[in-house]
Scaffold this motif. Structure first.
Motif, PDB file in Angstrom:
ATOM      1  N   VAL A 153       0.856  -1.197   0.000  1.00  0.00           N
ATOM      2  CA  VAL A 153       0.000   0.000   0.000  1.00  0.00           C
ATOM      3  C   VAL A 153       0.890   1.245   0.000  1.00  0.00           C
ATOM      4  O   VAL A 153       0.671   2.198  -0.760  1.00  0.00           O
ATOM      5  N   ALA A 154       1.923   1.211   0.837  1.00  0.00           N
ATOM      6  CA  ALA A 154       2.870   2.337   0.885  1.00  0.00           C
ATOM      7  C   ALA A 154       3.614   2.478  -0.440  1.00  0.00           C
ATOM      8  O   ALA A 154       3.802   3.591  -0.952  1.00  0.00           O
ATOM      9  N   ASN A 155       4.037   1.348  -1.010  1.00  0.00           N
ATOM     10  CA  ASN A 155       4.757   1.386  -2.290  1.00  0.00           C
ATOM     11  C   ASN A 155       3.875   1.997  -3.379  1.00  0.00           C
ATOM     12  O   ASN A 155       4.313   2.857  -4.145  1.00  0.00           O
ATOM     13  N   ASN A 156       2.640   1.511  -3.462  1.00  0.00           N
ATOM     14  CA  ASN A 156       1.736   1.989  -4.510  1.00  0.00           C
ATOM     15  C   ASN A 156       1.408   3.473  -4.344  1.00  0.00           C
ATOM     16  O   ASN A 156       1.147   4.166  -5.328  1.00  0.00           O
ATOM     17  N   ALA A 157       1.392   3.929  -3.100  1.00  0.00           N
ATOM     18  CA  ALA A 157       1.125   5.356  -2.839  1.00  0.00           C
ATOM     19  C   ALA A 157       2.372   6.202  -3.103  1.00  0.00           C
ATOM     20  O   ALA A 157       2.319   7.423  -3.012  1.00  0.00           O
ATOM     21  N   ARG A 158       3.482   5.535  -3.411  1.00  0.00           N
ATOM     22  CA  ARG A 158       4.785   6.202  -3.573  1.00  0.00           C
ATOM     23  C   ARG A 158       5.051   7.107  -2.372  1.00  0.00           C
ATOM     24  O   ARG A 158       5.429   8.281  -2.505  1.00  0.00           O
ATOM     25  N   ALA A 159       4.798   6.540  -1.196  1.00  0.00           N
ATOM     26  CA  ALA A 159       4.898   7.324   0.036  1.00  0.00           C
ATOM     27  C   ALA A 159       6.339   7.773   0.284  1.00  0.00           C
ATOM     28  O   ALA A 159       7.285   7.060  -0.035  1.00  0.00           O
TER      29      ALA A 159
END
Ligand SMILES: [Zn+2]
Length: 364
Positions: free
Chosen positions: A241-247
């Motif tokens: 989820v963090a990766n996809n959000a490019r957090a």
């Protein structure tokens, strides 16, 4: 769009689902066979702190990521191809992804002139191959989303907050990192307050929401891995989820437990010690240091320092800088009581938020 075309699309979707399920099944056999060869090799030793937090190893094989990776870097471990989903109703896209063994995060964006409910963007792109259980983020036109004058993609910093654990543990295994034979429980149950009986997943969510509110005051976009207790999201999925959000930062919030009731204090974990996390180690360490310092200043808690960890799935799957804050010990009667007090939760949230803002370079 007419009813007939929608029905036709559903039929197409069902056919595709069957094909992908067959491919996934064959790949699972390959993975099991390789896993069986590796089981029995030496258990890796690691310099872990005394606490058992936060992920318990279930099955340990040789965890050398380079060894397991080179053995497994073939298309056979990436059995699921991401289908094209843009233009499809988001509910339908969700059913399709779940049917092929992928997890879904849905992000609503103001509908504007777009048809409400349709997927307008997806990450990863169609055609990419993923392991089962990977997360695909669907951005859809949401009529309930607040219309913003900002651009669709946030210009400012993005933080993904992961409140640790959930109401019910999921002890199914998942690889400890991409391509690993070693597995861990998807998500463990977490601790319970020795005096208050407060469950760790509840406390983690309360503090996480307080941090979210504080960060948003300074224009930080916050993506939550969960906002309720009744979810089933594995640690690797949380990282994705963090990766996809490019957090800019993957901020995991937990509470600690020990068999020694007198142990108390705050520590911040960061990824290090293996090839998976080498690209994010230094930035993670910097964030961990700033957060640990600010939480100590704000709470006056005992400093249990920073801890580098190579064994945490939620780190090993992350491609963005990641930290895990252990906010105190639920196994310590006095600290457990404090953690249940809103005034103390506010102090923890103040400290975490201040550390994150300093890491992001946002001035308060
Ligand atoms: Zn925990």
């Amino acid at each position: 769009m007419g009813k007939r075309s929608r029905a036709e699309r559903l039929v197409k979707v069902r056919g595709r689902r069957k094909r992908i399920a067959l491919v996934a099944g064959a790949a699972a056999v390959v993975v099991l066979a390789i896993g069986g060869v590796l089981v029995g090799s030496a258990l890796r030793t690691s310099a872990e702190p005394v606490s058992a937090e936060p992920e318990t190893i279930m099955l340990a094989a040789d965890a050398s990521p380079t060894a397991t990776r080179s053995a497994l870097t073939s298309e056979s471990v990436l059995p699921v191809e991401v289908p094209p989903l843009t233009g499809m109703p988001v509910d339908e896209a969700t059913v399709l992804l779940e049917a092929v063994g992928l997890a879904v995060t849905r992000v609503g964006t103001p509908a504007g002139e777009l048809t409400p409910g349709l997927v307008i963007d997806q990450s990863p792109e169609p055609g990419e191959r993923l392991t089962a259980g990977s997360v695909v983020t669907l951005t859809f036109a949401d009529p309930e989303a607040v219309v913003s004058t900002a651009t669709p993609r946030p210009a400012g910093p993005v933080v993904c907050i992961d409140p640790g654990h959930q109401a019910t543990a999921d002890t199914d295994p998942e690889p400890v990192g991409p391509g690993a034979a070693e597995t861990k429980a998807k998500v463990s149950g977490g601790g319970t307050g020795v005096t208050t009986g407060v469950r760790e997943h509840e406390l983690n969510l309360v503090i996480s929401l307080k941090v979210k509110e504080r960060l948003e005051r300074y224009g930080v976009t916050v993506v939550m891995t969960r906002t309720t207790a009744n979810v089933d999201i594995s640690n690797s999925q949380r990282a994705q989820v963090a990766n996809n959000a490019r957090a800019d930062l993957f901020l995991r919030i937990h509470a600690d437990s020990s068999t020694n009731a007198s142990v108390s204090g705050v520590s911040t974990l960061y990824p290090g010690g293996n090839d998976w996390v080498a690209p994010i180690r230094l930035r993670s360490l910097r964030a961990a240091g700033l957060i640990q310092r600010e939480v100590l200043a704000s709470t006056g808690a005992t400093d249990r320092s920073l801890a580098e960890r190579a064994d945490i799935a939620g780190f090993n799957w992350a491609t963005v800088p990641s930290v895990l804050v252990e906010t105190g010990f639920l196994s310590n009667p006095a600290e457990d009581k404090k953690l249940a007090e809103e005034a103390y939760q506010d102090k923890i949230a103040d400290g975490i938020a201040r550390g994150v803002l300093r890491y992001l370079g946002v001035t308060e």
